[in-house]
Scaffold this active site. Structure first.
Site, short mmCIF file in Angstrom:
data_model
loop_
_atom_site.label_atom_id
_atom_site.label_comp_id
_atom_site.label_asym_id
_atom_site.label_seq_id
_atom_site.Cartn_x
_atom_site.Cartn_y
_atom_site.Cartn_z
N LYS A 40 11.16 -21.22 -26.82
CA LYS A 40 10.37 -21.42 -25.61
C LYS A 40 9.63 -20.13 -25.30
CE LYS A 40 11.78 -20.99 -21.27
NZ LYS A 40 10.69 -20.25 -20.55
N ASP A 67 5.87 -23.16 -22.23
CA ASP A 67 6.19 -23.31 -20.80
C ASP A 67 5.17 -22.55 -19.95
OD1 ASP A 67 7.54 -23.96 -18.48
OD2 ASP A 67 9.01 -22.33 -18.69
N LYS A 69 3.44 -24.18 -17.34
CA LYS A 69 3.49 -24.77 -16.00
C LYS A 69 2.09 -24.92 -15.38
CE LYS A 69 8.12 -22.96 -14.92
NZ LYS A 69 8.34 -22.05 -16.07
N ASP A 72 -3.31 -27.31 -11.43
CA ASP A 72 -4.70 -27.10 -11.02
C ASP A 72 -5.32 -28.48 -10.79
OD1 ASP A 72 -7.35 -25.93 -10.73
OD2 ASP A 72 -6.59 -24.23 -11.89
N ILE A 73 -6.63 -28.53 -10.61
CA ILE A 73 -7.28 -29.82 -10.46
C ILE A 73 -7.16 -30.60 -11.78
CG2 ILE A 73 -8.86 -28.95 -8.70
CD1 ILE A 73 -11.05 -28.92 -10.84
N PRO A 74 -7.17 -31.94 -11.72
CA PRO A 74 -6.89 -32.73 -12.92
C PRO A 74 -7.75 -32.38 -14.13
CG PRO A 74 -6.82 -34.13 -10.99
CD PRO A 74 -7.29 -32.78 -10.51
N THR A 127 14.68 -23.48 -10.99
CA THR A 127 16.11 -23.22 -10.87
C THR A 127 16.44 -21.96 -10.08
OG1 THR A 127 16.13 -22.13 -13.03
CG2 THR A 127 16.72 -24.47 -12.97
N ARG A 188 24.09 -21.24 -19.06
CA ARG A 188 24.80 -20.01 -19.36
C ARG A 188 26.10 -20.34 -20.10
NH1 ARG A 188 20.58 -18.40 -18.39
NH2 ARG A 188 19.89 -16.83 -16.88
N GLY A 217 18.09 -18.44 -22.52
CA GLY A 217 17.31 -17.24 -22.76
C GLY A 217 18.15 -16.00 -22.92
N ARG A 218 18.45 -15.36 -21.80
CA ARG A 218 19.09 -14.04 -21.83
C ARG A 218 20.43 -13.98 -22.57
NH1 ARG A 218 17.69 -12.76 -15.64
NH2 ARG A 218 17.37 -15.01 -15.70
#
Length: 241
Positions: A40, A67, A69, A72-74, A127, A188, A217-218
């Protein structure tokens, strides 16, 4: 533009890599691939390096969860989805469900028209947010209610699934059915710190509840040996399967 690999392997886990350091990102991507995981990549890496380096750090055949995200406008979101699909061939791509019905539909239609069709995942409630954080933004409902509202909105407008907290898996399975994809960050492994994630769960717990994919991730990228950490997580999942 380099050739985009059409990765058909479905990874149970995606390693979240948040860095601008190419050697380190490449090491983490190799570690993920060694464990059978995908990668990711998000705003930090993409904004600094762009599509070419996204392609460059991925081991051959490694699924990409992009990722970014989009919100905005369509028409703008549709264009962004088309560009991302053509340039990087992600398996999954995120938009914000709070962008509304028309924006979600535009993203889905753009994905369907792409040569390498990414799944469109809607982000519900990040999250890092809890009930108090939602109230600070003017949303009086609790986190679970808002997640459910946005997930139903996403499903009704054609999204393939949502990004959600592990604690919402059971609720969303009941509301959205077995085929709606649930991609779960805030994971985790046992013995690791929660960090800034407020709604967390172990990999085994999340899969037992019905998650389709996890984002870790971490616990991998900050480990002294990322490959060993990824392989240990893979083994943990085997043991609970």
């Amino acid at each position: 533009m380099g050739k985009i690999a059409q990765n058909k392997r479905v990874a149970p886990v995606f390693c979240g890599i948040d860095t601008v350091e190419l050697p380190f990102a490449s090491r983490c991507a190799r570690a993920a691939a060694a464990a059978g995981f995908g990668v990711k990549l998000g705003k930090e890496f993409f904004t600094f390096h762009g599509p070419a380096e996204v392609r460059a750090i991925l081991p051959v055949g490694t699924p990409l969860f992009l990722d970014l995200k989009f919100h905005d406008i369509p028409n703008t979101v549709a264009g962004a989805v088309r560009s991302a699909a053509a340039a990087m061939g992600p398996m999954m791509l995120t938009i914000h469900a709070s962008g509304g019905p028309a924006m979600i539909r535009a993203a889905v239609e753009a994905a369907k028209a792409s040569k390498v069709r990414p799944m469109i995942l809607a982000v519900t409630v990040l999250t890092s947010l809890d009930d108090a954080d939602l109230k600070a933004t003017g949303i009086e409902d609790d986190t679970s209610t808002q997640v459910l509202r946005l997930a139903r909105l996403a499903q009704d407008n054609g999204a393939d699934g949502v990004v959600c907290a592990a604690t919402e898996i059971a609720m969303l399975r009941e509301a959205c059915g077995p085929d709606f994809k649930l991609v779960v960050p805030g994971i985790r492994p046992k013995g690791t710190a929660a960090g800034d994630q407020k709604r967390v769960m172990t990999p085994g717990e999340a899969f037992r509840l019905g998650a389709d994919h996890l984002v870790i991730g971490r616990p991998i990228t900050e480990a002294p040996d990322p490959e060993a950490a990824a392989l240990a997580i893979a083994q943990e999942l085997v043991e609970v399967a």
